[in-house]
Design a protein around this motif. Structure first.
Motif, short mmCIF file in Angstrom:
data_model
loop_
_atom_site.label_atom_id
_atom_site.label_comp_id
_atom_site.label_asym_id
_atom_site.label_seq_id
_atom_site.Cartn_x
_atom_site.Cartn_y
_atom_site.Cartn_z
N ALA A 1 58.49 3.03 27.16
CA ALA A 1 59.78 2.54 27.64
C ALA A 1 59.91 1.06 27.29
N TYR A 2 61.14 0.55 27.36
CA TYR A 2 61.40 -0.84 26.99
C TYR A 2 60.52 -1.82 27.75
N GLU A 3 60.41 -1.59 29.08
CA GLU A 3 59.70 -2.56 29.92
C GLU A 3 58.21 -2.63 29.61
N LYS A 4 57.67 -1.64 28.88
CA LYS A 4 56.25 -1.65 28.53
C LYS A 4 55.95 -2.53 27.32
N ASN A 5 57.01 -2.94 26.61
CA ASN A 5 56.86 -3.91 25.50
C ASN A 5 55.91 -3.39 24.41
N ILE A 6 55.93 -2.09 24.15
CA ILE A 6 55.06 -1.51 23.14
C ILE A 6 55.44 -2.01 21.75
N ASN A 7 56.71 -2.36 21.57
CA ASN A 7 57.16 -2.85 20.27
C ASN A 7 56.40 -4.11 19.85
N ALA A 8 55.91 -4.90 20.82
CA ALA A 8 55.14 -6.11 20.48
C ALA A 8 53.85 -5.74 19.76
N THR A 9 53.20 -4.67 20.22
CA THR A 9 51.96 -4.22 19.57
C THR A 9 52.26 -3.66 18.19
N ILE A 10 53.36 -2.91 18.08
CA ILE A 10 53.75 -2.37 16.78
C ILE A 10 54.05 -3.50 15.80
N ASP A 11 54.76 -4.51 16.27
CA ASP A 11 55.12 -5.65 15.40
C ASP A 11 53.89 -6.44 14.96
N ALA A 12 52.81 -6.36 15.74
CA ALA A 12 51.58 -7.10 15.39
C ALA A 12 50.76 -6.38 14.33
N MET A 13 51.00 -5.11 14.12
CA MET A 13 50.14 -4.32 13.25
C MET A 13 50.13 -4.76 11.78
N PRO A 14 51.26 -5.16 11.18
CA PRO A 14 51.18 -5.61 9.78
C PRO A 14 50.17 -6.76 9.60
N VAL B 1 49.66 6.85 22.94
CA VAL B 1 49.57 8.09 23.71
C VAL B 1 50.60 8.06 24.84
N GLY B 2 51.40 9.10 24.93
CA GLY B 2 52.39 9.18 26.01
C GLY B 2 53.77 9.52 25.50
N ASP B 3 54.71 9.54 26.42
CA ASP B 3 56.10 9.86 26.08
C ASP B 3 57.01 8.99 26.93
N GLY B 4 58.29 8.98 26.57
CA GLY B 4 59.23 8.18 27.32
C GLY B 4 60.55 8.04 26.58
N PRO B 5 61.49 7.33 27.16
CA PRO B 5 62.86 7.30 26.64
C PRO B 5 63.03 6.65 25.28
N ILE B 6 62.06 5.84 24.82
CA ILE B 6 62.26 5.17 23.51
C ILE B 6 61.22 5.60 22.48
N ARG B 7 60.54 6.72 22.71
CA ARG B 7 59.52 7.16 21.75
C ARG B 7 60.14 7.41 20.38
N LYS B 8 61.26 8.13 20.33
CA LYS B 8 61.89 8.42 19.04
C LYS B 8 62.36 7.15 18.35
N GLU B 9 62.87 6.21 19.14
CA GLU B 9 63.33 4.94 18.59
C GLU B 9 62.17 4.17 17.95
N LEU B 10 61.04 4.13 18.63
CA LEU B 10 59.87 3.43 18.09
C LEU B 10 59.30 4.16 16.87
N MET B 11 59.32 5.48 16.90
CA MET B 11 58.85 6.24 15.75
C MET B 11 59.69 5.96 14.51
N GLN B 12 61.00 5.82 14.71
CA GLN B 12 61.88 5.49 13.59
C GLN B 12 61.58 4.09 13.06
N SER B 13 61.31 3.17 13.98
CA SER B 13 60.96 1.80 13.59
C SER B 13 59.69 1.79 12.74
N VAL B 14 58.71 2.60 13.13
CA VAL B 14 57.46 2.69 12.38
C VAL B 14 57.72 3.27 10.99
N LEU B 15 58.58 4.27 10.93
CA LEU B 15 58.95 4.85 9.63
C LEU B 15 59.60 3.80 8.73
N ASP B 16 60.49 3.00 9.31
CA ASP B 16 61.17 1.95 8.55
C ASP B 16 60.18 0.91 8.02
#
Length: 424
Positions: free
Chosen positions: A216-229, A243-258
């Motif tokens: 979810a947004y409040e978990k700030n998982i996108n920060a970890t994804i952005d650090a990976m490059p 690991v897990g599920d939530g309201p923005i999983r598909k959104e983050l998966m698309q970001s990873v694809l991009d």
């Protein structure tokens, strides 16, 4: 004791709140208490295993949190049922449907009531019309209004306690961290870990950064994804497993694809609770960039799994996790990549911190958690009885005072009437 727990969130739902309740229920039963769960229906629930201990009200998905449910019928049935169960204490774990019902029943039967404030709603306002309807000050007023009638409140961390005090709540607030079922995170055979890795497309020698929890947004998982490059520039064989599920999983998966990193960043989806311990041990380290935690359960579970934890500095963990001692901490998201690389390239330091973390989490055991809450039940129960007697005595005194006043008025009136007739 006969204990009634009221919650909108319970197994098989996966969340920190559901985990906390299940751990507490298990430990209280070990102590010999009778625990009854009052919650919402769930299409995935195993009703046969719940008979006699879990009671479910018809429910629908909550409009703002579709993965959560809210009761819509059957309230009167529960009220009658509680009257038959002779509960000694009511413990609510939600501010919504079942929480409101628990409050109503506690008042009706004059049962001591306790509430655990699990969720910092000021961190979740973006789910409701992007924060345009509710403001933080409105949430504080609503929190105060809901919590003010309880005999006592439980805050999982000092951060939550301070928030409740900031809401204007001056009643008894106890800081009781949720315990960890340490046995559930004992080492599993290496063959099991290798099997999970291969199923996810990860080679046995590749290093794994693990993120586990609600997506979810409040978990700030996108920060970890952005650090990976940046991490991959130094450690090209590193993988991030989410690991897990939530309201923005598909959104983050698309970001990873991009980003073209779908082979380096892997989403597992929701994992059965019985497998969680194995997935923690899949990681060479556990990372969380969230600052919305009220319990920090995933940190403690990772530490119980003997894994180094990298967490963002926040009041919720400042009295528990020490940088480079029991965990690794970072202040800004921009520092995340560097800290990840440091941990992965310094295994000796990571191992020492892991051992310290494991020792720390032993003091936060599920058993101690259960004892702390049971002691609170007893304390509140005694206080409730005293208050009840005090109110009864006060009521008696008031009635006596009113009666004496009525008698005095009646006597004076009679005297005045007598004097008046003599004048005539």
């Amino acid at each position: 004791m006969n204990i009634g727990m009221f919650t909108d969130t319970y197994s098989p739902q996966i969340s920190g709140v559901a985990t906390s309740i299940m751990i507490l229920e298990k430990e209280l039963r070990k102590q010999g208490h009778n625990v009854y769960i009052f919650t919402t229906t769930d299409p995935n629930a195993d009703r046969s295993s719940e008979e006699g201990r879990v009671f479910r009200l018809p429910s629908i998905p909550f409009v703002f949190f579709p993965e959560r449910r809210i009761a819509v019928a059957g309230m009167n049935k529960f009220i009658r049922l509680v009257g038959e169960l002779n509960l000694d204490v009511i413990h609510t774990h939600t501010e919504f449907s079942l929480g409101l019902l628990g409050k109503k029943i506690a008042k009706k039967y004059n049962i001591p009531s306790i509430h655990t404030y699990h969720t910092m709603y000021v961190d979740y306002l973006h789910y409701i019309a992007n924060g345009k309807i509710l403001t933080p000050s409105m949430v504080k007023k609503m929190t105060r209004s809901f919590c003010d009638s309880y005999d006592a409140l439980i805050a999982p961390t000092q951060k939550v306690k301070h928030h409740l005090e900031d809401c204007g709540l001056n009643k008894l607030i106890y800081t009781i961290p949720t315990g960890v079922d340490i046995d559930a995170f004992e080492p599993v055979p290496n063959e099991k870990i290798v099997e999970i890795k291969l199923n996810l497309g990860i080679q046995p020698n590749e290093q794994v950064i693990l993120s586990l929890g609600r997506i979810a947004y409040e978990k700030n998982i996108n920060a970890t994804i952005d650090a990976m490059p940046q991490v991959l520039k130094r450690l090209p064989n590193a993988k991030l497993v989410i690991v897990g599920d939530g309201p923005i999983r598909k959104e983050l998966m698309q970001s990873v694809l991009d980003m073209g990193l779908e082979k380096q960043i892997i989403f597992t989806g929701a994992v059965n609770w019985n497998e969680i311990g194995s997935y923690y041990q899949l990681g060479d380290l556990f990372v969380s960039a969230s600052t919305s935690e009220t319990q920090g359960l995933t940190y403690f579970e990772a530490m119980a799994s003997n894994r180094p934890v990298l967490a963002k500095q926040d009041e919720s963990i400042e009295d528990i996790l020490d940088d480079n001692q029991t965990a690794f901490l970072f202040e800004n998201d921009q520092d995340l990549a560097e800290r990840l690389c440091f941990i992965l390239t310094h295994p000796d330091i990571a191992e020492k911190v892991s051992q310290n973390g494991r020792e720390l989490v032993n003091a936060l055991s599920a058993g101690q958690f259960g004892k702390n809450v049971a002691n609170l039940y007893t304390e509140v129960g005694k206080s409730h009885v005293k208050n009840k007697k005090s109110m009864k005595m006060k009521s008696t005194l008031i009635r006596s005072k009113v009666a004496s006043q009525v008698f005095s008025i009646s006597s004076n009136t009679h005297v005045r009437k007598g004097r008046s007739s003599r004048r005539d």
